[in-house]
Design a protein around this motif. Structure first.
Motif, PDB file in Angstrom:
ATOM      1  N   SER A  93      37.079 -13.048 -19.303  1.00  0.00           N
ATOM      2  CA  SER A  93      36.720 -11.813 -18.622  1.00  0.00           C
ATOM      3  C   SER A  93      37.533 -10.658 -19.194  1.00  0.00           C
ATOM      4  N   SER A 135      22.843  -8.547 -25.401  1.00  0.00           N
ATOM      5  CA  SER A 135      24.059  -8.882 -24.652  1.00  0.00           C
ATOM      6  C   SER A 135      24.814 -10.006 -25.332  1.00  0.00           C
ATOM      7  N   ARG A 136      26.094 -10.108 -24.990  1.00  0.00           N
ATOM      8  CA  ARG A 136      26.977 -11.162 -25.505  1.00  0.00           C
ATOM      9  C   ARG A 136      27.910 -11.574 -24.385  1.00  0.00           C
ATOM     10  N   THR A 137      27.955 -12.872 -24.089  1.00  0.00           N
ATOM     11  CA  THR A 137      28.862 -13.398 -23.074  1.00  0.00           C
ATOM     12  C   THR A 137      30.126 -13.913 -23.741  1.00  0.00           C
ATOM     13  N   ARG A 176      32.453 -10.612 -18.031  1.00  0.00           N
ATOM     14  CA  ARG A 176      32.373 -11.487 -19.192  1.00  0.00           C
ATOM     15  C   ARG A 176      31.230 -11.136 -20.128  1.00  0.00           C
ATOM     16  N   THR A 177      30.233 -10.399 -19.669  1.00  0.00           N
ATOM     17  CA  THR A 177      29.063 -10.128 -20.505  1.00  0.00           C
ATOM     18  C   THR A 177      28.989  -8.650 -20.860  1.00  0.00           C
ATOM     19  N   GLY A 223      28.560  -9.905 -15.065  1.00  0.00           N
ATOM     20  CA  GLY A 223      29.320 -11.129 -14.822  1.00  0.00           C
ATOM     21  C   GLY A 223      30.695 -10.799 -14.278  1.00  0.00           C
ATOM     22  N   THR A 274      26.796  -5.678 -22.665  1.00  0.00           N
ATOM     23  CA  THR A 274      25.381  -5.406 -22.901  1.00  0.00           C
ATOM     24  C   THR A 274      25.208  -4.017 -23.494  1.00  0.00           C
TER      25      THR A 274
END
Length: 486
Positions: free
Chosen positions: A319, A313-315, A296-297, A352, A299
């Protein structure tokens, strides 16, 4: 069958084994390349701005060590063999060694391709120190017979003692520490042998007159907490007294998958950087697919001209394992970073992680030179002493796909396995100006001859790692029966 539940080691028993293959990557290269045996070998990024992953013991005599810039290593030993690394070959050997370890106990915790802990006490009820010695001896013999490599082994009542023991007499050593001998072994050792004692911590301890583990054990825990904080100080006090309750965890979940590239010159062109992001995203997606994972993240890691490093990073709300989606978010993260003065290193990763999600794009696994792929692993929590999750696969260049490639794609890496219909199997010694030099030999041949080809020669193709065949031992011939007495 599910892995056994982790349990604290029994402090009364030397029941934890730590295995560490000696100079692993370099040793595999010397095994498979007879002309390199007894010579200094350095594996890692081969460009001047690359980094040493492993150096053979012959190279270490010149002062070359892991994490050293390749340019510095070349100045120390210009005549060493500098190889890009063959992840596929190392993974095969690692799997063979871990399989032998799992025959000792179901609780095997790999820390990297060449290192693992084994809970011997779980599988051997009533284990004694003498039993541990015999088990470790047999394990080392089997590893050498199966792989042709040496392994250093330490056994103690905890991970801490086993790890320290395996490092004491490398290479090709066995050190078993009985619980009653542990304090005498640890006391005179340098404090830097303890987990969590890096350069900064070590320097603070030395300024306080604390140079050995025995010195540290004599310091009150409250004083260490005052110096280093609650978590770090408490951990140092425990380790100095030989207390380490960490269990051997049989399965280590991957925490992230990433790819990095170190550039020969600093890059400032955003179109070029975006293209590099796309290619790294494809490699990350391919590794996620192979592992049956998604994350899910997203980076990015950017090391700038002045060696400062940024992580962004971005979440996501869902997924993903899609190369296109990973690249899209990574480009957007990179767009917010100032690259005008130059980028030295760029990385893309996904964390993640969860079980497999539908992936709409499979990636080309062709890797560029001086690139690094990572699959980071660790326990559910970070180590309480150093704050960094243990474990991980050492970054190495991924091999090119086997078989011929279009001329524009031919990028021969030093050490790469190749094959030729007339000359057989060999490996790349070097390439440049449209030529590639190959030495034709293998693990079971004498040192081979060297030939040079055009880099786009259609008969020269990338090949899988050579197969190492364990020697077949002849059955012992029994002594003749004694003549009957008259």
């Amino acid at each position: 069958m599910p892995p056994p539940l982790p349990r604290r080691p029994d402090p009364r028993v030397a029941g934890v084994l730590h295995l560490d293959l000696d100079a692993f990557f370099a040793a595999v290269e010397q095994r498979d390349k007879p002309s390199l045996r007894g010579r200094p070998v350095v594996v890692g990024g081969t460009g001047l701005r690359g980094v040493v992953a492993t150096a053979s013991y012959e190279a270490r005599r010149f002062g070359i060590g892991s994490a050293m810039p390749t340019g510095q290593a070349r100045r120390l030993c210009p005549n060493a063999a500098y190889l890009a690394g063959r992840f596929g070959a190392y993974r095969i050997v690692s799997e063979q060694v871990m399989a032998i370890a799992r025959e000792l106990s179901p609780a095997v915790e790999p820390m990297s391709l060449d290192e693992a802990y084994v809970d011997l006490a779980l599988a051997h009820e009533g284990l004694t120190t003498e039993d541990a010695v015999e088990i470790a001896k047999e394990f080392r013999t089997r590893v050498r017979a199966r792989t042709g490599l040496t392994v250093s082994v330490g056994v103690g009542r905890s991970k801490l003692t086993a790890k320290i023991a395996s490092d004491l007499r490398k290479p090709d050593a066995l050190v078993v520490v009985a619980p009653e001998d542990e304090a005498d072994l640890l006391r005179p050792l340098e404090v830097s042998r303890l987990p969590g004692v890096g350069h900064v911590t070590g320097e603070r301890l030395r300024r306080s007159g604390i140079r050995t583990i025995g010195d540290l054990a004599a310091v009150e825990e409250d004083e260490l907490v005052r110096m280093f904080g609650k978590a770090h100080g408490t951990g140092l006090a425990a380790f100095a007294r030989g207390f380490d309750p960490r269990p051997v965890v049989a399965e280590r979940e991957a925490k992230s998958v990433s790819a990095e590239e170190t550039f020969a010159v600093d890059l400032t062109d955003r179109r070029d950087l975006d293209e590099r992001v796309r290619r790294m995203a494809e490699r990350v997606a391919a590794r996620l697919t192979t592992s049956g994972l998604s994350g899910r993240t997203v980076t990015i890691k950017v090391r700038r001209y002045d060696f400062s490093t940024l992580n962004r990073s971005r979440t996501l709300a869902h997924s993903t394992g899609s190369a296109g989606e990973i690249a899209e978010h990574a480009r957007e993260l990179l767009a917010a970073v100032d690259v005008a003065d130059g980028v030295r290193l760029l990385g893309v990763g996904v964390s993640g992680l969860t079980e497999f999600a539908q992936i709409d794009l499979l990636a080309d696994l062709l890797a560029d030179s001086d690139t690094e792929d990572h699959t980071e692993g660790g326990e559910a929590g970070a180590d309480p002493v150093d704050g960094v999750a243990a474990g991980g696969i050492h970054p190495l260049t991924s091999p090119a796909p086997y078989g011929p490639a279009a001329p524009a794609e031919r990028d021969w890496s030093p050490g790469q396995d190749v094959t030729h219909p007339e000359h057989g199997s060999g490996w790349v010694q070097g390439s440049g100006v449209g030529r590639v030099t190959v030495r034709f030999e293998g693990p079971h041949t004498p040192p081979g001859r060297i030939l040079t080809f055009r880099a786009d020669d259609p008969d020269l193709a990338a090949a899988p790692p050579p197969v190492f065949e364990p020697p077949v031992l002849e059955p012992a011939v029994p002594d003749p029966a004694p003549e009957p007495s008259a």
